[in-house]
Enzyme design. Structure first.
Site: not given
Length: 889
Positions: A329, A696, A634, A724, A727-728, A283, A699, A285
């Site tokens: 440059d 999260n 460079d 996670n 649906t998220d 939850a 949760e 993470i």
């Protein structure tokens, strides 16, 4: 065999003897093979190539991935196979997307490297043969001619009107004439005119030369060593995501510790505590964050690829969005990298010109009368005839010859003149080539159908004036008396960085061996490497966006100042320019006012080490630094900068290797597009990070509240993972596709210290999460105590409520001062598709027996859905109430 450290100071015979070679026949094949084993291949490895394995490993070093790995390990340890496999699948998806996107960029760079392999014509056993430049060794004798890239550092044995451009090494676009004479003393690199250096281009004449240094021993090799010492800077986005990851990991550890302590005090079982810990880890993470961030960056990467920008590293896209300073440059980046006439000066008038689409146009309409004068016609004729260059018949081919002579041919053909007709009407009889002593070139021609001869002369102004007897006026020729006034006029243009070339002609009956007779001075032309047409607008866009553009060049200060003013980099033509020598004194003097450098727009005569030093200095001041360039000089600064940008067409292989971005069209405007893309991506990242973290956090609050209150588990680990990852993720991904706004280029550049999530955003995340938590726990308690459902159904009540509440959460993201009904979220069609898609996925999961079992879903009455919908809408009312009170943004 002993190699001298100063090959410019010895005669050719001594060099050949030291290298045990033969100036006519070159090395024996057997000797060359032995030396190749001794000295190694003539190659520079500016940056070690990343292997496929290292690209894959780079995707796995994120702290978030480590925490997920621990969660998977714990699940396997307690034989929760489905949970463990599900977490591993998440890790593989995120790793795969990042790996394949960066692999695509790696393949693009490999294709560019194959196109850039060079060859050399070398004498072996007396025969001239073509070999790979990588096989050259000290003592090899090579042949060079116009159009060749010099393959190694060489001492000239013999040369015929040899001219070389050393822009890739020194940054100067003007041609350098070479000779074979030994030089006395410690001579600066730019003045070692009896040597040619690896990576420079032969533009005129031909030569035979002996190789004195290869690979790392060349001048380019020394710059490569400097590049190797420059550390690769971690991009700001990586730093910010790492900071965010550490905060989330800290939160996970704290919660796991509290669960353990309270679980022991309450006498909870070990299995329940481990399952709760896994649930909290999953939850806390946001598994979807790396995937959505990767996809958002990848989409920007692909969008930029369509605009001819190769992005070698995903996070580099966002880094551009917060660039505060761009070091660029001059030659080939701000300018066209080709000389063109800029100003004509005649006895009776002066005019500034430009060449849109290859056609001559007068900068001031009042000067256009000059085009109809006899002097102008003679100037074009001499430019076409006293010339050894050639223009290609095909636009896809490059012109051949001295860049200045190519510019003269373009000028001569820029009106209605036909070069072939001029050259056929006035056939050349003789030529006196340009050399460093006479500083003039002359050609003798048949004068059309007339019995006399036409003499055409071009060269240094003071020499041509001295040789001329007359000057061409509006009414014809008159004796040339006042030579000083011409020199004064030229000094004014030279102070502006223009290169002066004078012209004269004569028509004579009996030419002498030296046919510089009765010369009529026409006037002179001031040449300049002109700014790119689109540069001024791009510079202004950068200014509006709060981005400071700073020119770093090895060229002359006057030239740099002139170009800076023309492109709008400075506000007036007298803006001070910091010289390389002055810069060194300022940096070395502890009492000097270094802050003055922050206001400087132009640095001239700067060395590669000074470019690198400036990048480091501005980074110490907390600036996000972008560096553009195309030359080997460079590369150290390109590598050290937060974002290195190389030119694809004109850029050397070394510059492309160390850069983060490669502009295939060499257009500075592509940088502006990339910056806009980067800023838009950052705003979108903020949107979906706020969305995901609020989901999260809700949760976490739900699981923790239930555990501490001794309630049944409202969310199981696999349910959280489903939320996670399915649906998220879709709404978050849709937020990453919000349309780019032009207003992002009207905002000031972000500081690299600006976090992804500001303090006000954290407050908003807390309020969003609190609203969702109240709704979900309310649904759980309602089902448990009012509907008297069993534990599984109560869990499902909370699960379904949480799904819908999190989906509706996207509508809370627009700021409080925007309409709730019409904003960037409601106008985004992908949001609506994501919401519909997520609900359909939930329906499919419910009606699929395997998924239904995995997610612990029970049969759910249709009448219960009304309660779920009501509870899920509560967070919107709750959050909008706080928005209207201006408590959250």
């Amino acid at each position: 065999m002993h190699l001298t450290e100063h090959p410019h100071s010895l005669p050719v015979s001594a060099i050949v003897k030291q290298l045990q070679s033969n100036a006519q026949k070159g090395l024996k094949v057997s000797d060359a093979q032995n030396r190749l084993a001794q000295f190694g291949r003539n190659e520079l490895e500016i940056q070690k190539q990343r292997s496929r394995l290292s690209v894959l490993f780079a995707q796995l070093i994120s702290p978030l991935v480590w925490v997920l790995g621990v969660a998977a390990g714990l699940a396997f340890l307690f034989q929760e196979w489905l949970e463990g496999i599900a977490v591993v699948v998440v890790i593989f998806i995120n790793t795969g997307i990042g790996y394949f996107m960066e692999l695509q960029a790696l393949r693009s760079m490999e294709a560019l490297r194959k196109l850039s392999r060079t060859f050399a014509r070398v004498f072996r056993d007396g025969a001239l043969e073509q070999r790979s430049a990588a096989e050259l060794v000290p003592g090899d004798v090579i042949f060079l001619e116009a159009g060749d890239m010099v393959p190694a550092d060489c001492r000239l044995i013999d040369e015929h009107n040899l001219g070389v451009t050393e822009a890739a090494l020194t940054g100067e676009s003007t041609q350098v004439s070479k000779h074979t004479d030994a030089l006395i003393g410690d001579v600066p690199l730019a003045d070692q005119k009896n040597l040619v250096f690896k990576g420079t281009m032969v533009t005129r004449g031909n030569a035979k030369a002996i190789v004195v240094a290869t690979g790392k021993a060349t001048q380019l090799g020394q710059i490569a060593e400097l590049t190797a010492l420059a550390d690769q800077e971690t991009t700001p986005l990586e730093k910010k995501l790492n900071v965010l990851s550490r905060k989330l990991i800290g939160l996970t550890l704290v919660l796991a510790f509290l669960v353990s302590i309270i679980g022991v005090l309450q006498g909870r079982g070990l299995y329940l505590m481990i399952e709760t810990a896994i649930a909290l880890a999953i939850a806390s993470i946001p598994e979807g964050l790396p995937i959505v961030a990767t996809i958002a960056l990848a989409k920007g990467m692909l969008r930029l690829a369509k605009r001819q920008v190769i992005v070698k590293k995903l996070s580099a896209v966002e880094t551009l969005g917060e660039t505060e300073v761009i070091f660029t440059d001059k030659t080939g980046t701000l300018t066209e990298n080709q000389l063109l006439p800029d100003t004509f000066v005649f006895e009776f008038g002066k005019a500034e010109i430009h060449f849109p689409f290859g056609k001559l146009k007068f900068l001031h309409a009042a000067d256009s009368y000059l085009q109809n004068t006899f002097a102008f016609a003679q100037l074009q004729k001499v430019s076409a005839l006293c010339n050894n260059a050639s223009l290609p018949s095909n636009n896809d081919q490059n012109p051949i010859g001295d860049p200045l002579e190519v510019a003269l041919l373009r000028f001569a053909s820029s009106t209605e003149n036909n070069l072939a007709t001029i050259q056929s009407d006035f056939p050349r009889l003789r030529e006196i080539p340009f050399d460093s002593d006479t500083k003039m070139m002359g050609t003798l021609h048949r004068n059309g159908k007339r019995p006399d001869y036409l003499v055409c002369i071009k060269g240094a102004l003071e020499v041509v004036l001295k040789e001329s007897d007359y000057v061409l006026t509006r009414d014809g020729k008159t004796p040339l008396v006042d030579r000083q006034s011409w020199l004064d006029k030229a000094d004014v243009l030279a102070s502006q960085g223009l290169r002066i070339l004078a012209f004269a002609y004569s028509e004579i009956d009996r030419p002498k061996e030296d046919f510089f007779q009765q010369l009529i001075f026409i006037g002179f032309i001031g040449f300049i490497d002109p700014p790119r047409l689109e540069i001024q607008k791009a510079i202004q866009t950068c200014r509006n966006a709060g981005i400071r553009v700073v020119m770093l060049t090895g060229d002359h200060p006057a030239t740099a100042r002139n170009i800076a003013y023309k492109i709008g980099l400075t506000d007036n033509e007298y803006t001070p320019v910091v010289h390389g020598k002055t810069l060194q004194k300022i940096v070395n003097n502890p009492d000097s006012e270094l802050n003055d450098l922050q206001e400087t727009h132009v640095f001239a005569r700067v060395s590669p080490a000074q470019k690198l030093g400036l990048v480091k200095l501005f980074q110490r001041w907390g600036k996000t630094v972008g560096m553009t360039g195309d030359g080997v000089n460079d590369t150290p600064a390109l590598k050290k900068a937060d974002i290195g940008i190389a030119m694809g067409k004109r850029g050397t292989e070394a510059a492309k290797e160390v850069a983060d971005l490669v502009l295939k069209d060499d257009s500075f405007t592509s940088i502006v597009l990339a910056i806009k893309q980067g800023r838009s991506i950052f705003e979108n990242i903020r949107h979906f990070v706020v969305y995901l973290l609020s989901c999260n956090l809700s949760e976490i609050l739900i699981v923790a509240s239930a555990f501490f209150s001794n309630l049944a588990m409202p969310l199981l680990p696999l349910q959280i993972l489903f939320l996670n990852m399915v649906t998220d993720v879709f709404p978050a991904f849709a937020l990453g596709l919000n349309q780019d706004s032009d207003k992002v280029m009207e905002q000031q550049a972000r500081s690299k210290k600006t976090p992804i999530i500001s303090r006000t955003m954290w407050i908003a995340i807390g309020v969003y999460a609190l609203g969702i938590t109240i709704a979900s726990l309310g649904a759980l308690l309602f089902a448990t105590y009012h509907l008297k459902t069993n534990t599984v159904l109560a869990n499902n009540f909370a699960f379904y409520t949480l799904i819908l509440a999190q989906l509706w959460n996207v509508f809370n993201l627009p700021e409080a001062n925007k309409s709730f009904y019409v904003n960037e979220v409601t106008r985004n069609k992908y949001i609506w598709l994501a919401l519909i898609g997520s609900i359909l996925i939930m329906v499919v999961a419910y009606f699929t027996p395997v998924l239904k079992e995995v997610l612990s879903l029970a049969d759910f009455k249709v009448s219960y859905l009304g309660y779920v919908l009501l509870f899920s809408l509560f967070p919107i009312l709750f959050i909008q109430f706080f928005k209207r009170l201006k408590i959250i943004r």
